[in-house]
Design a protein around this motif. Structure first.
Motif, PDB file in Angstrom:
ATOM      1  N   PRO A 177      27.982  52.265  44.873  1.00 45.59           N
ATOM      2  CA  PRO A 177      29.324  51.834  44.461  1.00 45.59           C
ATOM      3  C   PRO A 177      29.847  50.723  45.370  1.00 45.59           C
ATOM      4  CG  PRO A 177      29.478  53.903  45.646  1.00 45.59           C
ATOM      5  CD  PRO A 177      28.017  53.560  45.531  1.00 45.59           C
ATOM      6  N   LEU A 178      29.642  49.484  44.953  1.00 44.74           N
ATOM      7  CA  LEU A 178      30.067  48.341  45.740  1.00 44.74           C
ATOM      8  C   LEU A 178      30.496  47.207  44.816  1.00 44.74           C
ATOM      9  CD1 LEU A 178      30.302  47.019  48.580  1.00 44.74           C
ATOM     10  CD2 LEU A 178      27.955  46.194  48.244  1.00 44.74           C
ATOM     11  N   ARG A 179      31.682  46.709  45.051  1.00 39.44           N
ATOM     12  CA  ARG A 179      32.222  45.545  44.337  1.00 39.44           C
ATOM     13  C   ARG A 179      32.055  44.346  45.256  1.00 39.44           C
ATOM     14  NH1 ARG A 179      37.974  44.364  44.965  1.00 39.44           N
ATOM     15  NH2 ARG A 179      38.592  42.675  43.574  1.00 39.44           N
ATOM     16  N   ILE A 180      31.459  43.280  44.752  1.00 41.98           N
ATOM     17  CA  ILE A 180      31.231  42.085  45.555  1.00 41.98           C
ATOM     18  C   ILE A 180      32.089  40.960  44.999  1.00 41.98           C
ATOM     19  CG2 ILE A 180      29.522  40.411  46.345  1.00 41.98           C
ATOM     20  CD1 ILE A 180      27.437  42.642  46.061  1.00 41.98           C
ATOM     21  N   VAL A 181      32.878  40.353  45.899  1.00 39.48           N
ATOM     22  CA  VAL A 181      33.821  39.320  45.498  1.00 39.48           C
ATOM     23  C   VAL A 181      33.681  38.126  46.445  1.00 39.48           C
ATOM     24  CG1 VAL A 181      36.251  38.814  45.019  1.00 39.48           C
ATOM     25  CG2 VAL A 181      35.428  41.155  44.827  1.00 39.48           C
ATOM     26  N   TYR A 182      33.620  36.930  45.864  1.00 42.18           N
ATOM     27  CA  TYR A 182      33.630  35.695  46.635  1.00 42.18           C
ATOM     28  C   TYR A 182      35.024  35.096  46.497  1.00 42.18           C
ATOM     29  CZ  TYR A 182      28.611  36.149  46.983  1.00 42.18           C
ATOM     30  OH  TYR A 182      27.358  36.620  47.269  1.00 42.18           O
ATOM     31  N   ALA A 233      49.426  37.037  52.898  1.00 42.23           N
ATOM     32  CA  ALA A 233      48.108  36.423  52.768  1.00 42.23           C
ATOM     33  C   ALA A 233      48.226  34.953  52.397  1.00 42.23           C
ATOM     34  CB  ALA A 233      47.310  37.148  51.688  1.00 42.23           C
ATOM     35  N   PRO A 234      47.352  34.129  52.968  1.00 45.13           N
ATOM     36  CA  PRO A 234      47.300  32.734  52.528  1.00 45.13           C
ATOM     37  C   PRO A 234      46.934  32.665  51.044  1.00 45.13           C
ATOM     38  CG  PRO A 234      46.073  33.028  54.573  1.00 45.13           C
ATOM     39  CD  PRO A 234      46.418  34.400  54.064  1.00 45.13           C
ATOM     40  N   PRO A 235      47.248  31.560  50.374  1.00 46.24           N
ATOM     41  CA  PRO A 235      46.847  31.418  48.975  1.00 46.24           C
ATOM     42  C   PRO A 235      45.341  31.642  48.837  1.00 46.24           C
ATOM     43  CG  PRO A 235      48.207  29.557  49.677  1.00 46.24           C
ATOM     44  CD  PRO A 235      47.908  30.366  50.893  1.00 46.24           C
ATOM     45  N   SER A 236      44.949  32.456  47.871  1.00 43.28           N
ATOM     46  CA  SER A 236      43.545  32.827  47.705  1.00 43.28           C
ATOM     47  C   SER A 236      43.199  32.927  46.231  1.00 43.28           C
ATOM     48  CB  SER A 236      43.275  34.181  48.365  1.00 43.28           C
ATOM     49  OG  SER A 236      43.629  34.155  49.728  1.00 43.28           O
ATOM     50  N   GLU A 237      41.940  32.715  45.949  1.00 46.99           N
ATOM     51  CA  GLU A 237      41.465  32.798  44.566  1.00 46.99           C
ATOM     52  C   GLU A 237      40.045  33.349  44.559  1.00 46.99           C
ATOM     53  OE1 GLU A 237      42.039  32.749  40.724  1.00 46.99           O
ATOM     54  OE2 GLU A 237      43.548  31.707  41.927  1.00 46.99           O
ATOM     55  N   LYS A 238      39.793  34.293  43.648  1.00 43.14           N
ATOM     56  CA  LYS A 238      38.430  34.782  43.469  1.00 43.14           C
ATOM     57  C   LYS A 238      37.603  33.678  42.831  1.00 43.14           C
ATOM     58  CE  LYS A 238      39.766  38.655  41.353  1.00 43.14           C
ATOM     59  NZ  LYS A 238      41.156  38.800  41.600  1.00 43.14           N
ATOM     60  N   MET A 239      36.446  33.429  43.409  1.00 45.62           N
ATOM     61  CA  MET A 239      35.556  32.401  42.869  1.00 45.62           C
ATOM     62  C   MET A 239      34.819  32.965  41.664  1.00 45.62           C
ATOM     63  SD  MET A 239      34.024  31.011  46.487  1.00 45.62           S
ATOM     64  CE  MET A 239      32.976  29.763  45.739  1.00 45.62           C
ATOM     65  N   LYS A 240      34.523  32.106  40.721  1.00 44.01           N
ATOM     66  CA  LYS A 240      33.739  32.487  39.557  1.00 44.01           C
ATOM     67  C   LYS A 240      32.270  32.187  39.827  1.00 44.01           C
ATOM     68  CE  LYS A 240      37.534  31.656  36.368  1.00 44.01           C
ATOM     69  NZ  LYS A 240      37.763  32.992  35.909  1.00 44.01           N
ATOM     70  N   THR A 241      31.384  32.861  39.111  1.00 43.34           N
ATOM     71  CA  THR A 241      29.953  32.622  39.254  1.00 43.34           C
ATOM     72  C   THR A 241      29.675  31.135  39.046  1.00 43.34           C
ATOM     73  OG1 THR A 241      29.528  34.821  38.393  1.00 43.34           O
ATOM     74  CG2 THR A 241      27.679  33.288  38.379  1.00 43.34           C
ATOM     75  N   ASN A 242      28.849  30.577  39.897  1.00 42.53           N
ATOM     76  CA  ASN A 242      28.445  29.167  39.834  1.00 42.53           C
ATOM     77  C   ASN A 242      29.586  28.180  40.091  1.00 42.53           C
ATOM     78  OD1 ASN A 242      25.754  29.873  39.242  1.00 42.53           O
ATOM     79  ND2 ASN A 242      26.270  30.068  37.073  1.00 42.53           N
ATOM     80  N   GLU A 243      30.700  28.642  40.640  1.00 41.23           N
ATOM     81  CA  GLU A 243      31.797  27.748  41.006  1.00 41.23           C
ATOM     82  C   GLU A 243      31.686  27.484  42.505  1.00 41.23           C
ATOM     83  OE1 GLU A 243      36.428  27.586  39.746  1.00 41.23           O
ATOM     84  OE2 GLU A 243      35.839  29.410  40.803  1.00 41.23           O
ATOM     85  N   ASN A 244      31.810  26.220  42.914  1.00 41.74           N
ATOM     86  CA  ASN A 244      31.711  25.936  44.345  1.00 41.74           C
ATOM     87  C   ASN A 244      33.072  26.115  45.015  1.00 41.74           C
ATOM     88  OD1 ASN A 244      33.204  23.407  44.338  1.00 41.74           O
ATOM     89  ND2 ASN A 244      31.386  22.434  43.472  1.00 41.74           N
ATOM     90  N   VAL A 245      33.056  26.076  46.343  1.00 46.44           N
ATOM     91  CA  VAL A 245      34.259  26.347  47.124  1.00 46.44           C
ATOM     92  C   VAL A 245      35.368  25.346  46.799  1.00 46.44           C
ATOM     93  CG1 VAL A 245      35.185  26.444  49.470  1.00 46.44           C
ATOM     94  CG2 VAL A 245      32.965  27.473  48.978  1.00 46.44           C
ATOM     95  N   ILE A 293      35.059  41.514  35.984  1.00 43.74           N
ATOM     96  CA  ILE A 293      33.616  41.458  35.708  1.00 43.74           C
ATOM     97  C   ILE A 293      33.343  40.470  34.576  1.00 43.74           C
ATOM     98  CG2 ILE A 293      31.637  42.792  34.895  1.00 43.74           C
ATOM     99  CD1 ILE A 293      33.054  45.258  36.264  1.00 43.74           C
ATOM    100  N   ARG A 294      34.104  40.576  33.484  1.00 43.63           N
ATOM    101  CA  ARG A 294      33.919  39.675  32.334  1.00 43.63           C
ATOM    102  C   ARG A 294      34.126  38.210  32.697  1.00 43.63           C
ATOM    103  NH1 ARG A 294      35.910  43.994  28.959  1.00 43.63           N
ATOM    104  NH2 ARG A 294      38.015  43.551  29.496  1.00 43.63           N
ATOM    105  N   SER A 295      35.097  37.936  33.568  1.00 44.68           N
ATOM    106  CA  SER A 295      35.403  36.549  33.930  1.00 44.68           C
ATOM    107  C   SER A 295      34.576  36.061  35.118  1.00 44.68           C
ATOM    108  CB  SER A 295      36.896  36.399  34.223  1.00 44.68           C
ATOM    109  OG  SER A 295      37.247  37.144  35.364  1.00 44.68           O
ATOM    110  N   SER A 296      33.587  36.837  35.522  1.00 49.82           N
ATOM    111  CA  SER A 296      32.668  36.479  36.617  1.00 49.82           C
ATOM    112  C   SER A 296      33.379  36.356  37.961  1.00 49.82           C
ATOM    113  CB  SER A 296      31.932  35.175  36.305  1.00 49.82           C
ATOM    114  OG  SER A 296      31.197  35.293  35.139  1.00 49.82           O
ATOM    115  N   GLU A 297      34.455  37.115  38.166  1.00 56.17           N
ATOM    116  CA  GLU A 297      35.153  37.090  39.445  1.00 56.17           C
ATOM    117  C   GLU A 297      34.634  38.143  40.413  1.00 56.17           C
ATOM    118  OE1 GLU A 297      39.307  37.425  38.437  1.00 56.17           O
ATOM    119  OE2 GLU A 297      39.501  35.256  38.235  1.00 56.17           O
ATOM    120  N   CYS A 298      33.825  39.083  39.928  1.00 56.80           N
ATOM    121  CA  CYS A 298      33.210  40.066  40.811  1.00 56.80           C
ATOM    122  C   CYS A 298      31.950  40.606  40.156  1.00 56.80           C
ATOM    123  CB  CYS A 298      34.171  41.197  41.181  1.00 56.80           C
ATOM    124  SG  CYS A 298      34.318  42.520  39.968  1.00 56.80           S
ATOM    125  N   VAL A 299      31.154  41.264  40.979  1.00 52.42           N
ATOM    126  CA  VAL A 299      29.916  41.898  40.525  1.00 52.42           C
ATOM    127  C   VAL A 299      29.915  43.309  41.073  1.00 52.42           C
ATOM    128  CG1 VAL A 299      27.404  41.852  40.723  1.00 52.42           C
ATOM    129  CG2 VAL A 299      28.662  39.714  40.545  1.00 52.42           C
TER     130      VAL A 299
END
Length: 189
Positions: free
Chosen positions: A41-46, A76-88, A29-35
């Motif tokens: 109760p829902l965690r949203i992750v990009y 799993a293929p290599p994956s990374e949680k996106m940060k807020t305002n970070e593009n793909v 949450i602090r690093s903007s990787e999820c909301v």
């Protein structure tokens, strides 16, 4: 913790077996990787997911080693949680750097999905917490990776303690990996 208790999410066993800790969720949450949604109760992750082919095989993370030496099997293929305002594309470049130690000069980005696949499921990392994943796929080509299984160490971040310290990678037949998010046997957490 009050939010988890409000929704009767049992977090007492988090940090054991394959799960992460409450502190890990707070860091996401602090690093903007999820909301977290306050009204349910829902965690949203990009998530950006890299599809890397070599000799008709796909690169997958076979295993993760946590900082406390727990091993978590993956496929799993290599994956990374996106940060807020970070593009793909920026997230994909960060994933290549942090997890595979590849720079932009080492790869060609072949295609990028602009519309995510959305997947709802109970989180493996946070049992009992419903999560919604927005998965963006990026197809990448590189000749800089070993042909056999190999390990990488998570790139050190001086500002936070890394939960995952190393990754085991390998090449598998693409049929072994369900990359359709509705059918997938993995999640990118």
């Amino acid at each position: 913790i009050h939010w988890l208790e409000k929704f009767d999410i049992n977090y007492q066993m988090w940090g054991q077996n394959l799960s992460k800790t409450v502190d890990n969720l707070l860091e996401e949450i602090r690093s903007s990787e999820c909301v977290l949604k306050n009204n349910l109760p829902l965690r949203i992750v990009y998530v950006v997911q890299l599809i890397i082919f070599q000799d008709k095989k796909i690169l997958v993370e076979k295993e993760q080693v946590f900082c406390d030496n727990r091993n978590r099997p993956r496929l799993a293929p290599p994956s990374e949680k996106m940060k807020t305002n970070e593009n793909v594309k920026d997230s994909a470049i960060r994933c290549l750097d942090e997890e595979l130690q590849l720079s932009m000069q080492d790869v060609d980005i072949i295609s990028t999905e602009t519309k995510p696949k959305i997947r709802n499921r109970i989180s493996t990392s946070y049992p009992g917490l419903r999560s919604r994943y927005h998965l963006f796929r990026v197809v990448v080509s590189t000749k800089k990776l070993p042909r056999n299984d190999f390990w990488t160490h998570e790139k050190n971040d001086p500002f936070k303690k890394n939960l995952i310290i190393k990754h085991k990678w390998g090449w598998v037949n693409p049929r072994m990996v369900h990359i359709n998010p509705e059918m997938s046997s993995f999640e990118s957490e």
